[in-house]
Design a protein around this motif. Structure first.
Motif, PDB file in Angstrom:
ATOM      1  N   PRO A 186       0.850  -1.193   0.000  1.00  0.00           N
ATOM      2  CA  PRO A 186       0.000   0.000   0.000  1.00  0.00           C
ATOM      3  C   PRO A 186       0.888   1.247   0.000  1.00  0.00           C
ATOM      4  CG  PRO A 186      -0.720  -1.550   1.678  1.00  0.00           C
ATOM      5  CD  PRO A 186       0.604  -2.030   1.167  1.00  0.00           C
ATOM      6  N   HIS A 187       0.513   2.221  -0.799  1.00  0.00           N
ATOM      7  CA  HIS A 187       1.352   3.412  -0.954  1.00  0.00           C
ATOM      8  C   HIS A 187       0.541   4.660  -0.613  1.00  0.00           C
ATOM      9  CE1 HIS A 187       4.442   6.010  -2.465  1.00  0.00           C
ATOM     10  NE2 HIS A 187       3.564   6.612  -3.240  1.00  0.00           N
ATOM     11  N   THR A 188       1.092   5.489   0.263  1.00  0.00           N
ATOM     12  CA  THR A 188       0.436   6.737   0.619  1.00  0.00           C
ATOM     13  C   THR A 188       1.071   7.871  -0.175  1.00  0.00           C
ATOM     14  OG1 THR A 188      -0.034   5.915   2.837  1.00  0.00           O
ATOM     15  CG2 THR A 188      -0.157   8.302   2.512  1.00  0.00           C
ATOM     16  N   TYR A 189       0.227   8.617  -0.866  1.00  0.00           N
ATOM     17  CA  TYR A 189       0.675   9.774  -1.650  1.00  0.00           C
ATOM     18  C   TYR A 189      -0.255  10.928  -1.328  1.00  0.00           C
ATOM     19  CZ  TYR A 189       1.525  12.781  -5.680  1.00  0.00           C
ATOM     20  OH  TYR A 189       1.814  13.854  -6.490  1.00  0.00           O
ATOM     21  N   GLY A 228      -1.308  12.006   1.426  1.00  0.00           N
ATOM     22  CA  GLY A 228      -2.270  11.668   2.459  1.00  0.00           C
ATOM     23  C   GLY A 228      -3.346  10.670   2.061  1.00  0.00           C
ATOM     24  N   VAL A 229      -3.274  10.134   0.853  1.00  0.00           N
ATOM     25  CA  VAL A 229      -4.264   9.176   0.356  1.00  0.00           C
ATOM     26  C   VAL A 229      -3.556   7.849   0.089  1.00  0.00           C
ATOM     27  CG1 VAL A 229      -5.900   8.689  -1.518  1.00  0.00           C
ATOM     28  CG2 VAL A 229      -5.603  11.034  -0.691  1.00  0.00           C
ATOM     29  N   GLN A 230      -4.237   6.742   0.412  1.00  0.00           N
ATOM     30  CA  GLN A 230      -3.630   5.432   0.166  1.00  0.00           C
ATOM     31  C   GLN A 230      -4.032   4.896  -1.193  1.00  0.00           C
ATOM     32  OE1 GLN A 230      -4.191   2.648   3.533  1.00  0.00           O
ATOM     33  NE2 GLN A 230      -1.956   2.583   3.372  1.00  0.00           N
ATOM     34  N   TYR A 231      -3.054   4.231  -1.850  1.00  0.00           N
ATOM     35  CA  TYR A 231      -3.262   3.652  -3.173  1.00  0.00           C
ATOM     36  C   TYR A 231      -2.688   2.243  -3.216  1.00  0.00           C
ATOM     37  CZ  TYR A 231      -4.061   8.465  -4.713  1.00  0.00           C
ATOM     38  OH  TYR A 231      -4.559   9.727  -4.862  1.00  0.00           O
ATOM     39  N   TYR A 259       5.291   6.161  -6.154  1.00  0.00           N
ATOM     40  CA  TYR A 259       5.376   4.730  -5.844  1.00  0.00           C
ATOM     41  C   TYR A 259       6.746   4.180  -6.239  1.00  0.00           C
ATOM     42  CZ  TYR A 259       4.131  -0.271  -6.129  1.00  0.00           C
ATOM     43  OH  TYR A 259       4.089  -1.642  -6.003  1.00  0.00           O
ATOM     44  N   ARG A 316      -7.387   3.944  -5.680  1.00  0.00           N
ATOM     45  CA  ARG A 316      -7.424   4.741  -4.457  1.00  0.00           C
ATOM     46  C   ARG A 316      -8.216   3.914  -3.460  1.00  0.00           C
ATOM     47  NH1 ARG A 316      -8.902  10.933  -3.545  1.00  0.00           N
ATOM     48  NH2 ARG A 316      -9.234  10.822  -1.294  1.00  0.00           N
ATOM     49  N   THR A 338      -9.907   3.460   0.438  1.00  0.00           N
ATOM     50  CA  THR A 338     -10.417   4.145   1.618  1.00  0.00           C
ATOM     51  C   THR A 338     -10.642   3.076   2.682  1.00  0.00           C
ATOM     52  OG1 THR A 338     -11.496   5.784   0.205  1.00  0.00           O
ATOM     53  CG2 THR A 338     -12.214   5.670   2.524  1.00  0.00           C
TER      54      THR A 338
END
Length: 151
Positions: free
Chosen positions: A54-57, A59-62, A111, A146, A148
């Motif tokens: 999981p990658h946070t960019y 403030g959002v996780q992808y 990423y 994306r 949540t």
């Protein structure tokens, strides 16, 4: 003539490493943020497990599919979410695929900066230092979702 979507299937060594990383995540050991993802199979209906980064960019996780249009990607498109697990901590999430290649390119560049040492070989020569044009050209081959958590 229709061209198959890009997908680089894991070889024997990669499958074994995935099994180890997944086993570690199930037992509470996250390697640099890795987790085991479960997503419902679109045909079988059974939960399918795969280790992910999981990658946070911003403030959002992808979730980025380095290997392309894999089975988990196809399942995610139908299921719309799944679970991330590290040890006893299980986090349900919903997922929305990013369609805009310019947005995807920003996520993919970040990423690759974080995970490139592990996944560069799946991006056919594209790295975090590639030009915007090269990244945009690679985006159709690498689905990005994306996620949540808590939904």
């Amino acid at each position: 003539m229709s061209q198959q979507p890009y997908y680089l299937q894991a070889g024997t060594f990669a499958q074994r490493m995935n099994n180890v990383v997944g086993w570690l995540a199930r037992h509470g050991v996250s390697l640099l943020g890795s987790a085991e993802m479960s997503v419902r199979g679109r045909k079988s209906g059974r939960m399918q497990r795969v280790p992910v980064n999981p990658h946070t960019y911003e403030g959002v996780q992808y979730l980025v599919s380095a290997r392309g249009h894999s089975q988990w990607v196809r399942n995610m498109r139908v299921a719309g979410g799944g679970e991330l697990k590290v040890g006893r901590t299980v986090r349900a999430f919903t997922a929305a695929e990013i369609a805009d290649d310019e947005q995807k390119a920003r996520v993919v560049r970040a990423y690759l900066k974080r995970w490139g040492w592990e996944v560069d070989q799946y991006f056919q020569g594209v790295t975090a230092e590639s030009t915007d044009t090269e990244l945009l050209a690679a985006c159709p081959d690498h689905p990005v979702f994306r996620i949540t958590v808590g939904s």
